[in-house]
Design a protein around this motif. Structure first.
Motif, short mmCIF file in Angstrom:
data_model
loop_
_atom_site.label_atom_id
_atom_site.label_comp_id
_atom_site.label_asym_id
_atom_site.label_seq_id
_atom_site.Cartn_x
_atom_site.Cartn_y
_atom_site.Cartn_z
N PHE A 96 -14.91 49.59 -33.74
CA PHE A 96 -16.00 50.55 -34.00
C PHE A 96 -15.45 51.57 -34.99
CE2 PHE A 96 -16.67 48.66 -29.88
CZ PHE A 96 -17.92 48.14 -30.06
N HIS A 97 -16.30 51.98 -35.91
CA HIS A 97 -15.79 52.66 -37.11
C HIS A 97 -15.14 54.02 -36.86
CE1 HIS A 97 -19.32 55.26 -37.03
NE2 HIS A 97 -20.04 54.18 -36.76
N HIS A 98 -15.60 54.75 -35.81
CA HIS A 98 -15.06 56.09 -35.52
C HIS A 98 -15.16 57.05 -36.71
CE1 HIS A 98 -13.60 54.68 -31.71
NE2 HIS A 98 -12.74 53.86 -32.24
N LEU A 99 -16.18 56.88 -37.53
CA LEU A 99 -16.39 57.87 -38.60
C LEU A 99 -16.91 59.16 -37.98
CD1 LEU A 99 -18.13 55.51 -41.18
CD2 LEU A 99 -15.79 56.38 -41.30
N LEU A 100 -16.62 60.28 -38.62
CA LEU A 100 -17.11 61.56 -38.10
C LEU A 100 -18.59 61.68 -38.43
CD1 LEU A 100 -14.07 63.70 -39.28
CD2 LEU A 100 -14.57 62.94 -36.93
N PRO A 101 -19.45 61.82 -37.41
CA PRO A 101 -20.90 61.72 -37.63
C PRO A 101 -21.48 62.84 -38.47
CG PRO A 101 -20.43 62.30 -35.33
CD PRO A 101 -19.11 61.99 -35.99
N GLU A 102 -20.86 64.02 -38.46
CA GLU A 102 -21.46 65.16 -39.15
C GLU A 102 -21.05 65.22 -40.62
OE1 GLU A 102 -17.88 66.94 -36.91
OE2 GLU A 102 -19.13 65.12 -36.86
N ASN A 176 -17.89 43.79 -34.25
CA ASN A 176 -19.23 44.18 -33.79
C ASN A 176 -20.31 43.88 -34.82
OD1 ASN A 176 -18.49 46.17 -35.56
ND2 ASN A 176 -19.70 47.76 -34.53
N LEU A 177 -19.98 43.01 -35.79
CA LEU A 177 -20.94 42.70 -36.85
C LEU A 177 -21.46 41.28 -36.68
CD1 LEU A 177 -18.88 44.14 -39.86
CD2 LEU A 177 -20.66 45.30 -38.52
N ASP A 178 -22.68 41.01 -37.20
CA ASP A 178 -23.19 39.65 -37.13
C ASP A 178 -22.35 38.76 -38.07
OD1 ASP A 178 -24.59 39.20 -39.83
OD2 ASP A 178 -25.37 41.15 -39.18
N PRO A 179 -22.39 37.43 -37.89
CA PRO A 179 -21.47 36.56 -38.64
C PRO A 179 -21.54 36.71 -40.16
CG PRO A 179 -22.49 35.33 -36.86
CD PRO A 179 -23.16 36.68 -36.87
N ALA A 180 -22.76 36.83 -40.72
CA ALA A 180 -22.86 36.92 -42.19
C ALA A 180 -22.28 38.25 -42.67
CB ALA A 180 -24.32 36.79 -42.62
#
Ligand SMILES: Nc1ncnc2c1ncn2[C@@H]1O[C@H](COP(=O)(O)OP(=O)(O)OP(=O)(O)O)[C@@H](O)[C@H]1O
Length: 227
Positions: A96-102, A176-180
Motif C-alpha cells: 500500500f502506497h503510504h503516501l501522505l494524504p494531505e 493490490n493492483l489488478d493484473p493489467a
C-alpha cells in the motif's frame, strides 16, 4: 564485475530467544546484490520476508551477521549515521502506497528530499523528472485520493527513489493492483531500476513478475536458495 551494493552475510534473527515462543527466523542467510540488478524474493507467508527486508533496510538489526551497503559495515556505525545511510541509500516501496494524504503527488516526492538536505528548487525538479519517467507528470498537483491505485503506486516508486538510493526494497509493490495495472506498474519499476542502476530486492508472490527480474531467490528454512 562491480562490487555488491547490498551484502548480507550470515544473518541470524531469533524472536523471543530462550522463551517458549522462540522462533529462529533467519539462520545464517547470505545475499548479495549488484548495481542495476533486480532480484525477486519469493517467500511463503511467515517465512521471514518482512524480517529480511527490515534488516536489509536498516529498520531492524540482526542478532548475528553483517549488513554492508556500498561496502560499509552497518553494524559498526553509530545509530545516527546508520539512520543517515538509510535515508540516503535505501528506498522502500510497500504493497500500500503510504503516501501522505494531505500533500500532492509532487510534494510527497519533495518532502523526503528536503529531509535529506536537498534545496527546494532541486527537489521540485527531481520530483517532476521522476513523475515524467513513470508517466504521471500530469497528476503532479493532485493529492493521492484523486489518483488511481496504479498512479498512487507509481508516485510511491518516485518517492522511494527521490534521494537516489543505491538500494530499493519492495514488498509486494503491485500486490493490490489488478493484473493489467500490476503489469504496467511493474514495467515502470523495472525501467527505473535499469535507468538508475540501483540494486532492487522485490518480494512478490507473482511468479510471472518474479521471472522478469534478473534472479529469483526463495526464503526457505531461514536461508535463501535459488528460486
Ligand atoms: N516482533 C516479533 N516478535 C515475535 N515474533 C515475530 C515478530 N515479528 C515476526 N515474528 C514471527 O516471525 C516469523 C516471520 O515473520 P515475518 O513477518 O518476517 O514473516 P513474513 O514472511 O513477512 O510473513 P507474511 O508474508 O505473512 O507477512 C513469523 O512466524 C512471525 O510470527
Amino acid at each position: 564485475m562491480s562490487d555488491p551494493v547490498l551484502e548480507l552475510k550470515g544473518i541470524e534473527k531469533v524472536y523471543n530467544p530462550g522463551q517458549p515462543g522462540e522462533i529462529r527466523v533467519l539462520r545464517g542467510l547470505d545475499l548479495s546484490l549488484r548495481a542495476g540488478e533486480a532480484v525477486a524474493l519469493v517467500a511463503p507467508s511467515g517465512a521471514g520476508k518482512s524480517t529480511l527486508l527490515h534488516i536489509a533496510g536498516l529498520l531492524d538489526t540482526p542478532d548475528a551477521g553483517e549488513v554492508r551497503i556500498g561496502g560499509e559495515a552497518m553494524q559498526d556505525l553509530p545509530d545516527r549515521r546508520r539512520t543517515a545511510v538509510r535515508r540516503a541509500d535505501v528506498g522502500f516501496v510497500y504493497q500500500f502506497h503510504h503516501l501522505l494524504p494531505e500533500f500532492t503527488a509532487a510534494e510527497n516526492i519533495v518532502l523526503p528530499q528536503l529531509a535529506n538536505g536537498t534545496a527546494p528548487g532541486a527537489a521540485k525538479a527531481r520530483a517532476a523528472e521522476l513523475l515524467a519517467t513513470v508517466g504521471v507528470a500530469d497528476r503532479a498537483n493532485h493529492r493521492p485520493a484523486a489518483l488511481s491505485g496504479g498512479e498512487q503506486q507509481r508516485v510511491a516508486f518516485c518517492r522511494a527513489l527521490a534521494n537516489r538510493p543505491r538500494v530499493l526494497l519492495a514488498d509486494e509493490p503491485t500486490g493490490n493492483l489488478d493484473p493489467a495495472t500490476s503489469d504496467r506498474v511493474f514495467g515502470a519499476l523495472m525501467d527505473l531500476v535499469r535507468q538508475t542502476g540501483l540494486a532492487a530486492l522485490v518480494a512478490t508472490h507473482n511468479m510471472a513478475l518474479a521471472e522478469r527480474m534478473d534472479r529469483v531467490v526463495r526464503l526457505d528454512g531461514g536461508v535463501l536458495v535459488a528460486g
